[in-house]
Design a protein around this motif. Sequence first.
Motif, PDB file in Angstrom:
ATOM      1  N   ASP A 196      28.310  36.229  46.286  1.00  0.00           N
ATOM      2  CA  ASP A 196      29.516  36.752  45.628  1.00  0.00           C
ATOM      3  C   ASP A 196      29.161  37.767  44.541  1.00  0.00           C
ATOM      4  O   ASP A 196      29.791  38.823  44.426  1.00  0.00           O
ATOM      5  CB  ASP A 196      30.314  35.598  45.025  1.00  0.00           C
ATOM      6  CG  ASP A 196      30.831  34.630  46.083  1.00  0.00           C
ATOM      7  OD1 ASP A 196      30.976  35.063  47.241  1.00  0.00           O
ATOM      8  OD2 ASP A 196      31.085  33.461  45.738  1.00  0.00           O
ATOM      9  N   GLY A 208      28.094  41.066  46.011  1.00  0.00           N
ATOM     10  CA  GLY A 208      29.243  41.852  46.462  1.00  0.00           C
ATOM     11  C   GLY A 208      29.902  42.593  45.307  1.00  0.00           C
ATOM     12  O   GLY A 208      30.282  43.759  45.438  1.00  0.00           O
ATOM     13  N   GLU A 212      30.059  46.689  44.675  1.00  0.00           N
ATOM     14  CA  GLU A 212      31.319  47.387  44.404  1.00  0.00           C
ATOM     15  C   GLU A 212      31.205  48.251  43.156  1.00  0.00           C
ATOM     16  O   GLU A 212      31.764  49.347  43.092  1.00  0.00           O
ATOM     17  CB  GLU A 212      32.430  46.359  44.238  1.00  0.00           C
ATOM     18  CG  GLU A 212      33.815  46.968  44.077  1.00  0.00           C
ATOM     19  CD  GLU A 212      34.907  45.926  44.078  1.00  0.00           C
ATOM     20  OE1 GLU A 212      35.933  46.157  43.421  1.00  0.00           O
ATOM     21  OE2 GLU A 212      34.723  44.893  44.739  1.00  0.00           O
TER      22      GLU A 212
END
Length: 823
Positions: free
Chosen positions: A266, A269, A273
Amino acid sequence: MSSATTPPDSDPTRRRRVHSMLKLYYGLNEEGKVAEQVESLDPCDINGPHFDPEVYLNKLRKECSLGELMDHESCMVKQIRSLDSDMQTLVYENYNKFISATDTIRKMKNDFKKMEDEMDCLSANMAAITEFSARISGTLQDQHAQITKLSGVHTLLRKLQFLFELPARLNKCLELQAYVQAVSAHRKARCVLQQYSHMPSFRGIQDDCHVIMEQLAQQLRQKFRDGGSSAKDLSECVELLLQLDEPAEELCDKFLSHAQSRLEADLQGLEAELKDSAVTDTGGGLVQKTSPGSNPVSPSSSSTTNPFLSSTAGTDILEFIDRGCNEFVSNLCLVIASYQELFINRPQDGELASKNIPEMANGKLHIFVDTLAARYFSLVERRIQEEKGVGDNSLLVRALDRFHRRLQAISKLLPGSAVPSQGTEIVVRAARERIKQYLSALQTFYHDSLTDVRQALAAPRLSVGGAGSSGGGASSKDATPSLPELLTSLSNFILNQLKSVLASVHLFTAKDITFSNKPYFKGEFCSQGVREGLVVSFIKFICQSSRQYCESAGDRGGSTPPALLLLLSRLCLDYETSTISYILTLTDEQFLVQHHTPVTPVTALCSEAREAAQKLLNHYVKVQGLIISQMLRKSVETRDWVNTIEPRNVRAVMKRVVEDTTSIDVQVGLLYEEGVRKAHSSDSSKRTFSVYSSSRQQIRYAPSYTPSAPMDTNLLSNIHKLFSERIDIFSPVEFNKVSVLTGIIKISLKTFLECVRLRTFGRYGLQQIQVDCHYLQMYLWRFVSDENLVHFLLDEIVGSAAHRCLDPSPMEQSVIEVICERG
């Protein structure tokens, strides 16, 4: 008859009286108990137990008359009848109760009779049972010990059978994945097998069970590592492993390691981004709008960049925070809940209670959560720092609110964790940084607005009539934009932008925002952050940046248009008069500022604004005076005053001085009030400047001129100056048009005087100075507060020229007036 027909309950008062009389008769108190009364021994007491009718009757006959006896008799008859009536009433009222009581007593007699028969039968049966039990005990007395021995042997055989069948039973449970039954069976036999492990048969069973249980433990570990099972299955798996003496610390580390791998995904990610958003940026934000033709200039209209245009990444911050909360924070909460259920909140029985597993597991959980939360917070802060644009603040506030709200779940799941407080600190730092960004944006906006004003002043609009108007187009060229419109436009844009910023910042204290009830946002954020850090700092910046325009030539002040100095002076004065008080009052009301900490008072800011306005206005007078002085100085220095021709007209530079002074008068009058003038004399425009107007000049140019005359002339001149009022050329000006023009004219004429003192004049040079000074007197007196000031300086100029003239022959006054009127 009436008493018989009337219902007994119709008169409650009568019933209470009857009851009280009956209680009194039967000797009962208010609670219905028999009152303990002292027995009366008087035989005449009709209510006493020792009452004697004969004695009582004899006493009455002796003491009472016949009438009294008759009355006493009638009274007793009434009482007897009343008691009879009351007794009858009580019987009527309790008739049903008497009947029910009679039936109950009759029934009880029948029931007790039947119960006596049953008790007799029960007694006979008990006696028979006792007899039979005695017979059985006597018969089995000899075989009791043998039966007990056989029962013990049977129990032992059953245990041995369980032990011999245990390996097969464990294998069966392993095939069926009945792990709970297998562990339970092994735990029952483990102590026995350990106790008799020195016997070969038991040793073999123990070895077989150990191999089987090792396979079972391996399957449980694999199931635990997979993590695909439900929470119930994982809980069962951990419990079984703990019963199999698996180290609890190792189980905690394995669980957290597996959870960390998912949470790391997580975080990766989110980091990816962030990298993508750093590459792809798109513009968008707030756009300034003005109505066409409403203002001569629109701040930021000519600027290439606007600080209030937000530059946002491909994914806005709200989406980024949502993703982090929905993925990382949610998964972290699930991990915390599962971990606590497995290792901390589980009841500890038997051997597990002595290992103190919850304390150890809780410490590991805190370290695990703090480590991952620190990485998540660093990503969030990086994303917040990318929010450079300040056009729209709602997304940031909503994102911070969601971030803060979701972190509260961790505080409920994990009491004592520092994660929620660290999240609150991030929100506080973001709010502080946002205020700094808004202050920087306001400062940039102010500079851009001044740039637009300077451009408007440098490119003035054409006057009505254009270049074809009378005057050869000079009036069109010198036309300036409307200063009041520029001032109003600039002031309104700054004030509106500041209100917009306050509205954006006010979102941090909205009631529906969870962190707005924190002590920082109720106190320090409003007083020190918004009021002092934003509003007061911006007002001080306006005053300080305005004062920078008063720097010497060569810096910024050297290229500053005088009209801009005048406009900024009026802007600072307006701030001192009303704007500062209005802005701070608006801020205090909007943010409910409570001055618990020292804040800048309104008077201090107003004083600073007035000081800036005064400095700007003084500098404006100095700049305008130096511009006119430069023209006069060049006109004096570039002319040959000894060999000049006879004057026939006024020099062009003097006309230009009057034109520029008139233009300055109009310009200042647009922003400042007229001011106070001294009373003017009726012949101000006809004032003459003869070289013989003073006593010292008469002595100097008299026919009886002697070599000692110059000394006398200088002495008289000095004495005359002693009694003249001292003129302060660069004194501070007041905030009105007359004071400003007076200061400019003083500087100009003083420069003219000093330039004249450095030159030598011929006859016609002196006459030209006379003509020029008379022309200046015709127009300049109306601009100053005291016309005597102009008279004095022009007298000094003509006198100085005459003093330095080789052939002092003044021109006739009538000729001077003709030349000046001719223009």
